[in-house]
Design a protein around this motif. Structure first.
Motif, short mmCIF file in Angstrom:
data_model
loop_
_atom_site.label_atom_id
_atom_site.label_comp_id
_atom_site.label_asym_id
_atom_site.label_seq_id
_atom_site.Cartn_x
_atom_site.Cartn_y
_atom_site.Cartn_z
N THR A 7 1.80 1.17 9.13
CA THR A 7 2.33 2.43 8.63
C THR A 7 1.46 3.04 7.54
N ASP A 8 0.50 2.29 7.02
CA ASP A 8 -0.34 2.79 5.93
C ASP A 8 -1.82 2.62 6.26
N ALA A 9 -2.16 2.76 7.52
CA ALA A 9 -3.51 2.44 7.97
C ALA A 9 -4.57 3.32 7.32
N ALA A 10 -4.29 4.61 7.16
CA ALA A 10 -5.29 5.52 6.59
C ALA A 10 -5.60 5.15 5.15
N ASN A 11 -4.57 4.90 4.34
CA ASN A 11 -4.80 4.51 2.95
C ASN A 11 -5.45 3.14 2.86
N THR A 42 -8.77 -7.99 12.18
CA THR A 42 -9.83 -7.16 11.59
C THR A 42 -9.31 -5.99 10.77
N GLY A 43 -8.06 -5.56 11.01
CA GLY A 43 -7.55 -4.41 10.27
C GLY A 43 -8.38 -3.18 10.57
N ASN A 44 -8.97 -2.59 9.53
CA ASN A 44 -9.79 -1.39 9.73
C ASN A 44 -11.25 -1.71 9.97
N GLY A 45 -11.56 -2.96 10.28
CA GLY A 45 -12.90 -3.32 10.70
C GLY A 45 -13.92 -3.46 9.59
N GLN A 46 -13.46 -3.63 8.35
CA GLN A 46 -14.39 -3.77 7.23
C GLN A 46 -15.42 -4.87 7.47
N SER A 64 -2.51 -4.24 15.28
CA SER A 64 -2.12 -2.92 14.79
C SER A 64 -2.97 -1.82 15.41
N LYS A 65 -2.37 -1.03 16.27
CA LYS A 65 -3.08 0.09 16.89
C LYS A 65 -3.53 1.11 15.84
N PRO A 66 -2.68 1.47 14.85
CA PRO A 66 -3.14 2.43 13.82
C PRO A 66 -4.30 1.91 12.99
N GLN A 67 -4.30 0.62 12.67
CA GLN A 67 -5.42 0.07 11.92
C GLN A 67 -6.71 0.16 12.73
#
Length: 244
Positions: A7-11, A42-46, A64-67
């Protein structure tokens, strides 16, 4: 694996800290080859994006699809929506498996079984993350108040593994001693507040109390930033490394 961050992927992509270059050089040097790495959770792939400079190909998975949608796109990184505990990877596929700031959400037994199955002989697993950020005494006091007092009853039970430096997680591999790493960054007030807002306990607090708990320490933080635009922060890097 729990999904607390869709729910907070962008931030999360904007405000979460990174990892020092020395860590990736160290892990690359440990790997028996540099053909294929897997970044689990991986989350946002950092981490996946950073590994792409050292490995021919990287596979990065998350539930997480949004992440994943917020992840940095890199030519030799493949993002897959897949639980880390149940994959369809072939046996003996990977030279290196990493999991960053996520292993405490996994089913340990199931994930480690996948790691053992999919690592090449002599392959390396690295469980990493970062501990509580540190800075000036005044900021540390405010952060500690938020982390230890205000949010005390809102942390997931798994958070204890972070607070214990990952020293108490199961780790059924031939473990290696590791160097000490630290991530340092310079943030302004908005970056600090943005990062604090990504804490899972902050989100739990907002949902249950309908108030942002970061607001309780914001005046103290503003006072510190009143006469300087940016302040240096250090994140201690948590690291457990082992071989198959």
């Amino acid at each position: 694996m729990k999904d607390l961050f869709s729910t907070d992927a962008a931030n999360y992509a904007t405000y979460r800290p990174g990892y020092p270059s020395e860590l990736f050089i160290y892990l690359s040097n440990l790997a028996p080859a540099h053909e294929l790495a897997w970044d689990a959770g991986t989350g946002n792939g950092q981490v996946a994006a950073r590994l792409s400079s050292y490995f021919k190909n990287v596979i990065a998975t998350d539930i997480s699809k949004p992440q994943l949608a917020a992840a940095r796109k890199v030519a030799n990184v493949q993002y897959l929506e897949m639980p880390s505990e149940h994959t369809d990877f072939k046996d003996g596929s990977f030279d290196l498996v990493t999991v960053a700031q996520a292993v405490h959400w996994f089913n340990f037994d199931q994930f480690y079984a996948e790691v053992r199955r999919t690592l090449k002989p002599g392959g390396v697993i690295a469980v990493t993350g970062y501990g509580l950020l540190r800075s000036t005494e005044a900021i540390n006091n405010a952060i500690d108040e938020l982390h230890n007092e205000i949010l005390r009853d809102h942390w997931e039970v798994e958070r204890k593994y972070i607070d214990e430096g990952y020293k108490t997680i199961p780790f059924p591999f031939e473990e290696k001693s590791t160097p000490v790493f630290e991530h340092s960054c310079e943030w302004d007030l908005n970056q600090l507040l943005g990062y604090l807002a990504t804490w899972s306990a902050v989100q739990h607090y907002i949902r249950s109390e309908h108030t942002n708990p970061v607001s309780f320490i914001e005046p103290a933080l503003k006072a510190v930033f009143a006469d300087q635009e940016k302040i240096t922060f250090q994140f201690p890097i948590l690291l457990r490394v082992g071989t198959k």
